[in-house]
Structure formats: C-alpha cells, structure tokens
Design an enzyme around this catalytic site. Structure first.
Site, short mmCIF file in Angstrom:
data_model
loop_
_atom_site.label_atom_id
_atom_site.label_comp_id
_atom_site.label_asym_id
_atom_site.label_seq_id
_atom_site.Cartn_x
_atom_site.Cartn_y
_atom_site.Cartn_z
N VAL A 11 0.82 -1.21 0.00
CA VAL A 11 0.00 0.00 0.00
C VAL A 11 0.86 1.26 0.00
O VAL A 11 0.64 2.19 -0.79
CB VAL A 11 -0.94 -0.02 1.23
CG1 VAL A 11 -1.67 1.29 1.39
CG2 VAL A 11 -1.91 -1.19 1.12
N GLY A 257 -15.21 -19.57 -8.07
CA GLY A 257 -13.83 -20.07 -8.20
C GLY A 257 -13.42 -20.87 -6.98
O GLY A 257 -14.27 -21.37 -6.23
N CYS A 264 -5.83 -9.85 2.13
CA CYS A 264 -6.83 -8.95 2.74
C CYS A 264 -8.12 -9.63 3.17
O CYS A 264 -8.48 -9.58 4.35
CB CYS A 264 -7.16 -7.82 1.77
SG CYS A 264 -5.79 -6.69 1.57
N ARG A 331 0.11 -15.46 0.09
CA ARG A 331 -0.59 -15.41 1.37
C ARG A 331 -2.03 -15.93 1.24
O ARG A 331 -2.77 -15.47 0.38
CB ARG A 331 -0.59 -13.98 1.92
CG ARG A 331 0.73 -13.62 2.58
CD ARG A 331 0.74 -12.19 3.02
NE ARG A 331 0.83 -11.26 1.90
CZ ARG A 331 0.83 -9.94 2.03
NH1 ARG A 331 0.74 -9.40 3.22
NH2 ARG A 331 0.93 -9.16 0.97
C1 UDX Z 1 -8.80 -6.96 -2.03
C2 UDX Z 1 -9.83 -5.85 -2.32
O1 UDX Z 1 -10.45 -6.06 -3.57
C3 UDX Z 1 -9.17 -4.49 -2.26
O2 UDX Z 1 -10.14 -3.45 -2.45
C4 UDX Z 1 -8.55 -4.38 -0.88
O3 UDX Z 1 -8.09 -3.15 -0.57
C5 UDX Z 1 -7.48 -5.44 -0.72
O4 UDX Z 1 -8.13 -6.72 -0.83
P1 UDX Z 1 -6.98 -8.31 -3.41
O5 UDX Z 1 -6.86 -9.17 -2.19
O6 UDX Z 1 -5.73 -7.81 -4.05
O7 UDX Z 1 -7.88 -7.01 -3.11
O8 UDX Z 1 -7.73 -9.18 -4.53
P2 UDX Z 1 -9.20 -9.29 -5.13
O9 UDX Z 1 -9.12 -9.00 -6.57
O10 UDX Z 1 -10.17 -8.53 -4.36
O11 UDX Z 1 -9.46 -10.87 -4.95
C6 UDX Z 1 -9.47 -11.49 -3.66
C7 UDX Z 1 -9.79 -12.95 -3.80
O12 UDX Z 1 -11.12 -13.14 -4.25
C8 UDX Z 1 -8.91 -13.70 -4.81
O13 UDX Z 1 -8.59 -14.97 -4.31
C9 UDX Z 1 -9.78 -13.81 -6.05
O14 UDX Z 1 -9.45 -14.90 -6.85
C10 UDX Z 1 -11.14 -13.98 -5.40
N1 UDX Z 1 -12.25 -13.55 -6.28
C11 UDX Z 1 -12.39 -12.24 -6.62
C12 UDX Z 1 -13.17 -14.50 -6.73
O15 UDX Z 1 -13.05 -15.69 -6.43
N2 UDX Z 1 -14.21 -14.09 -7.50
C13 UDX Z 1 -14.39 -12.79 -7.87
O16 UDX Z 1 -15.37 -12.50 -8.57
C14 UDX Z 1 -13.45 -11.84 -7.42
#
Ligand code: UDX
Length: 435
Positions: A11, A257, A264, A331
């Site tokens: 960040v 998925g 996060c 992670r």
């Molecule tokens: C997340 C939040 O989106 C972001 O706003 C926050 O500040 C940090 O955490 P991030 O962890 O980088 O971001 O990834 P993100 O794209 O949100 O995906 C998180 C998880 O959800 C992944 O494992 C992804 O594969 C899964 N996911 C996401 C799904 O399974 N389906 C979806 O439709 C979207």
C-alpha cells in the site's frame, strides 16, 4: 504538497509512487535498510505490473525519495501516512496493531509543526482514537489531526485502482481543517470522476472492513450457488449474469472459483468478527462466510480426489498457485489448503507458476512451463486465472486419459466435446458423467 509514507509495503509503495507521479514531493520510509537500498537502485520488492517503471521515473525526477530516516521524513512532511502492515495477531483472529502504535509514538516525537497523520493501513474501528491518544500523551503540545483514509487497491490492478478508484474515503473528527487539504491532494483523481466521501474517523475505518467483508460475502455466495448448480445441472456463469445485471446486485465479484484468498479478505473478515465481539455485536453473516470459504478448499480437494478415482500415485499438475493472477503473493492462497489433503492420499503434485518457484512449496515439484504440466499428468488443475492459461495448446496432449479441472472457468465445456480430454469446471454441467 510534502508527504511521507511510513511503510513501503504494498500500500505504502504504490500510493507513495503514484502521489509522486501527480507532482507531490513524497518520502517513502521503511526500517528495512536492505529494502530501501534496493528501491534506490530501482529494484522493486513486490510484483506489481507497471510499478518498476513508475518508481524509476519518479525517483529520477527527485519527487520520490527513499529513506530509513523516519524522524527527518516526518519533520519534512505536512501529511504523514501510516502504511505499515496489520497482519492477523497471534490469536488468529484480531488485527495486530503493534506496528501502527509504534509508528504513532515515533510520529509524536517528531511533530515540529501542524501535521495531518493519516492511517492508510487497514485498522479496526477506534484505532484512530488510540493513535491520537498516543501522540497527545507523548507530545501534549503538538498540533495535529488523525485522519482515516483506507485504500481499496487490488494486487495486480493497484496502479489502475489508485488512478481511477470509484471513491476516496476520508474520515476525520476535524473535517473543517483536514478535508480541504486532502481534497487538494486527491484532486487529480477526483477530477477524473472518483467520488470524494468524507465522514467521521470511526465510520471511515469501518467502511474498509465492511467493503472487504461484503465483497468476500458476494464471492462466497456465488461459490455456494455454484455448488448447487453442479447438483441441479445449471450453469453458474448464467446465474452470475442473470443476477449481476440487476443494478441492485451488480456484476462484479460474482466469479465462482476456488474460494477467496490473499492478504486482505481472509484477514479482514476475521478481524471484523473480532471487532463485532468487542462491541457485543454478532457478525453472524461474516462468520458463516469465513466458514464456508474454509470448507470450500476441502470440498475442492475432495472433488480432485473423486476425479482421480484411486488417488494413490496419480499425478496432478497445478497451473498457477498464487491466490489470483498478476501477483506473486502466496498469502492465504487456496492451494496451500488443498495440497496437504492430496499429498496425504499419495497424490504426486507438480506446479507451474508464471512468477516462478515458491518457497512455500518446498516439497512440491516445480516445472518450467505449462507444457510440462499438460503432458506429464493424469489431471491438470487450472488454479489461477493467468492470461497465459487462457489459450493452452491442447493439441500437444497425447494422452487419451487427461483430465482438466478448471477452477476459474477459463474454458467452455463444449470446447472439449471432441477432444480426448475430460473437462471439469466450477458450477457448470460436466461434459462427462459427474465426478
Ligand atoms: C482486495 C480488495 O479487492 C481491495 O479493495 C482491498 O483493498 C485489498 O483486498 P486483493 O486481495 O488484491 O484485493 O484481490 P481481489 O481481486 O479482491 O481478490 C481477492 C480474492 O477473491 C482472490 O482470491 C480472487 O481470486 C477472489 N475472487 C475475486 C473470486 O473468487 N471471485 C471474484 O469475482 C473476485
């Protein structure tokens, strides 16, 4: 504007570099000297597409500085961003705030003029109150305001998310003094269409957790619907379109998925239940989301075992092991929970990942390309949705028995109807009898 970011993790680094790119003077501070030395040489500690070029450009233009000298950085800045990590604490649930509080102490000792102290780290509601208390206690005469300004950056998309966010949220108990300063800082982004939302500090802190918990809930919901689709022979992709086009629901974050992972959602959902406990409020929805998401990894491991039939000594190759595409972050990645179950049953696992071999997977064989995975296994699992897995060359597959389990629905079952490959995916009718 002169600003500093304390913490050059995901960040802090992304936000610092992009504020510099908008023409601000930014100092990025870290107590990890090796990391700062590398950054000065243009070596980026994280995998984020496009970040290296931005760091280099802004560092050369001297708008961006890297240092370990935290005192000087604070003294030289008008706005001090706290962007240190808040990992899950030893209890396995709460957010560990020791980094935030120790930085607050250092800030208190270096306030030489009015400062706006901004928490960008994801922190439980009321942390801003505590930061304010620490600074006041250690430096009663200092002039400052503590503001909450959560980030909503997705790994792999962080640059675009920073430049074109849906909204900027700031929370302050002294909006009269702080709002205009932060509005000015964020003006280039607001001009491009982002909403600028100002609220109280506690509300802003809670917005971050509520947003992540809601998105995690949406994903978990569609994953459970996918399970149901498999039983009744429906297609989860159609369901996602059918409900997502309702503006009240929205189409994003409805991709079924292999459970949500990453740095996060797992951490923040758990921390939100802990915040609920602290304030005697049962976060029952979030608790079941956490449970369902955990169970999903076991469920997928079981499904792999079922597809294999007799799993002993069967060979399974994973394409991608990170929690999502465009990141090297391991992670809370889903496969870390899937692998032990498979290994226990005697399955031989190998993997390929575009970001290379992983220290977390010492006992698993790494292969150098997707071809080796496609040609040497009984089952190939598409675990992560990297673009390079979207058009795999199946012509090279000579085995008549290859099975593919596409956990990201990158392909259509009909693509495989004439091939020697048996295709399984998530929440869609199988082209073969159900596994
Ligand atoms: C997340 C939040 O989106 C972001 O706003 C926050 O500040 C940090 O955490 P991030 O962890 O980088 O971001 O990834 P993100 O794209 O949100 O995906 C998180 C998880 O959800 C992944 O494992 C992804 O594969 C899964 N996911 C996401 C799904 O399974 N389906 C979806 O439709 C979207």
């Amino acid at each position: 504007m002169k600003i500093c970011f304390i913490g050059t993790g995901y960040v802090g680094l992304v936000s610092g570099v992009l504020f510099a790119d908008f023409g601000n003077k930014v100092i990025c501070v870290d107590n990890d000297k090796a990391k700062i030395d590398k950054l000065k040489k243009g070596i980026i500690p994280i995998f984020e597409p496009g970040l290296d070029e931005l760091v280099l450009r802004n560092y050369k233009s001297k708008r961006l500085l890297f240092t370990t000298n935290i005192s000087k950085a604070i003294k030289d800045s008008d706005i001090v961003f706290i962007a240190v990590g808040t990992p899950t604490a030893k209890d396995g649930v709460s957010a560990d705030l020791k980094n935030v509080y120790s930085v607050a102490k250092i800030i208190s000792k270096n306030i030489n003029k009015y400062k706006i102290v901004v928490t960008k780290s994801t922190v439980p509601v009321c942390t801003g109150d505590e930061v304010e208390k620490i600074i006041k206690k250690n430096n009663p005469v200092s002039k400052f305001d503590v503001v909450s300004n959560p980030e909503f950056l997705r790994e792999g998309e962080a640059i675009r998310d920073f430049r074109y966010p849906d909204r900027i949220v700031i929370g302050s108990n002294n909006l009269k003094k702080t709002k205009s300063v932060l509005e000015k800082l964020y003006a280039p982004i607001v001009k491009k269409g982002a909403k600028f939302i100002s609220t109280t500090r506690r509300s802003s802190e809670l917005i971050k957790y509520a947003a992540n918990a809601f998105l995690a809930t949406k994903i978990t919901f569609i994953n459970e619907i996918a399970n149901l689709c498999e039983e009744v022979g429906s297609d989860v992709e159609d369901i996602a379109i059918g409900i997502g086009t309702d503006a009240r629901i929205g189409s994003r974050f409805l991709r079924a998925g292999p459970a949500y992972g990453g740095s996060c959602f797992p951490k923040d959902t758990k921390a939100l239940t802990k915040i609920g406990n602290k304030f005697r409020t049962n976060m029952s929805v979030v608790k079941s989301v956490i449970n369902s998401n955990e169970q999903r990894k076991s469920l997928l491991a079981d499904k792999i075992l079922k597809i294999l039939g007799n799993p002993k000594n069967k060979k399974v190759g994973f394409l991608g092991v990170t929690f999502k595409a465009n990141t090297d972050d391991m992670r809370d990645t889903q496969c870390l929970k899937i692998f032990p179950k498979l290994l226990k049953k005697g399955v031989k696992i190998s993997y390929y990942d575009p970001t290379g071999e992983k220290k977390e997977l010492k006992k698993i064989n790494y292969k150098n390309n997707p071809t080796e995975i496609l040609t040497n296994n009984d089952l190939v699992v598409i675990h992560t949705e990297w673009d390079e897995f979207r058009s795999l060359d199946f012509k090279m597959v000579k085995s008549k028995k290859l099975k593919i389990f596409d956990m990201r629905n990158l392909y259509q079952p009909k693509n495989f109807s004439n091939k020697n490959i048996t295709y399984y995916s998530i929440g869609r009718p199988f082209n073969e009898k159900k596994a």
